[in-house]
Design an enzyme around this catalytic site. Structure first.
Site, PDB file in Angstrom:
ATOM      1  N   SER A  38       3.032   2.452 -10.215  1.00 64.93           N
ATOM      2  CA  SER A  38       3.277   3.809  -9.737  1.00 64.93           C
ATOM      3  C   SER A  38       3.765   5.050 -10.839  1.00 64.93           C
ATOM      4  O   SER A  38       2.616   5.051 -11.608  1.00 64.93           O
ATOM      5  CB  SER A  38       4.178   3.551  -8.566  1.00 64.93           C
ATOM      6  OG  SER A  38       4.273   4.602  -7.838  1.00 64.93           O
ATOM      7  N   ASP A 182      -0.418   1.970  -3.693  1.00 60.88           N
ATOM      8  CA  ASP A 182       0.509   1.778  -4.781  1.00 60.88           C
ATOM      9  C   ASP A 182       0.854   0.421  -5.133  1.00 60.88           C
ATOM     10  O   ASP A 182       1.040  -0.371  -4.515  1.00 60.88           O
ATOM     11  CB  ASP A 182       2.069   2.493  -3.921  1.00 60.88           C
ATOM     12  CG  ASP A 182       2.882   2.756  -4.958  1.00 60.88           C
ATOM     13  OD1 ASP A 182       3.567   1.877  -5.850  1.00 60.88           O
ATOM     14  OD2 ASP A 182       3.357   3.893  -5.148  1.00 60.88           O
TER      15      ASP A 182
END
Length: 299
Positions: A38, A182
């Site tokens: 991320s 993600d």
């Protein structure tokens, strides 16, 4: 083999940038392997190139409009505190368009390319060190790790963007006939992958406190409640990743240097305030400096 691992954490990545800056510029740590999830995936290409000032500028000049082309939030400041509510217009627009997410983050995709050029990519690919970003293959329900060595420029930028897409608030991406989101949903702190790739010493930057002593305040509306529930779930993923990482490190005699945030930075890491993020960057640098001095005194 020495590795740098940076966890997910949204806007808190600014703190990680400060820690990494100290380790690279002051402690002169050289890494054979960079792994990020991320926000960590956004940092590591620039860190590997030694472009500290550039990534500092990227993190301290960002705004909500540069991340979201359709923002699902309305952020209001009340008594110095950020109050997050739902942007009903944007969320309803997504619903009527048949979208499955509350917002879209194509602004972040453009921001990545604007600050990471083809020339940067070519330089990165020629380095001996490897740079790897974590994504979650939602279709297969598993983590995938994308090395810069195996990607074209467009592919690497896409994987970096996908790694940072905190669904359902950001974009859900279909790529190679799979749906991705993600990296933090499957591997928030990819210590295990670093060890599997041969790391013998790892600096790990974890964008949460080591021990949570604060009472958690749960959201008072369905939207903020959902954000809090996701935060709790990712907190459990993080604890699992660290526990497994420590176990593997002990079994394989790998040295782990863990850098947690000393205090709780925010309840909503999807709020991108450049002034606050600049403060976090400076705090990260100072924290790493203090921790290094303590470690030296204990030797």
């Amino acid at each position: 083999m020495k590795a740098l691992v940076i966890s997910g954490g949204g806007s808190k990545g600014a703190f990680a940038g400060g820690v990494a800056q100290y380790l690279i510029e002051e402690k002169l740590h050289e890494y054979d392997l960079f792994l990020g999830t991320s926000t960590g995936s956004l940092l590591i290409p620039h860190l590997a190139l030694g472009h500290i000032k550039k990534i500092h500028w990227v993190y301290t000049n960002v705004s909500m409009s540069k991340i979201f082309n359709i923002c699902p939030f309305v952020v209001k400041v009340k008594n110095g505190v950020d109050i997050v509510t739902i942007n009903h217009f944007n969320v309803l627009r997504q619903f009527f368009r048949g979208k499955r997410t509350f917002g879209e983050s194509k602004g972040l995709q453009k921001y990545i390319k604007a600050n990471f050029s083809l020339s940067d990519f070519n330089k990165l690919k020629k380095l001996k060190s490897d740079v790897i970003v974590t994504v979650t293959n939602l279709t297969k329900n598993e983590a995938e790790y994308k090395s810069v060595k195996d990607c074209t420029y467009e592919e690497f930028c896409d994987w970096t963007w996908i790694s940072s897409n905190y669904i359902p608030f950001m974009s859900l991406v279909t790529k190679d006939n799979f749906e991705y989101g993600d990296g933090g949903f499957s591997s928030l702190v990819p210590i295990r992958e670093a060890i599997n790739r041969g790391a013998t010493e790892i600096d790990v930057i974890i964008l949460e406190t080591e021990v949570n002593t604060e009472k958690m305040v749960i959201g008072k509306n369905p939207f903020s409640l959902m954000i809090d529930l996701f935060r709790i779930a990712l907190g459990q993923v993080e604890k699992h990743d660290i526990a497994i990482g420590k176990l593997m490190a002990n079994n394989k005699n790998v040295k782990l240097n863990l850098y947690y945030t000393p205090t709780k930075l925010t309840d909503n890491a999807l709020i991108f305030n450049k002034d606050v993020m600049k403060e976090w960057w400076d705090q990260g640098f100072e924290y790493a400096q203090n921790k290094s001095e303590v470690m030296s005194d204990n030797r």
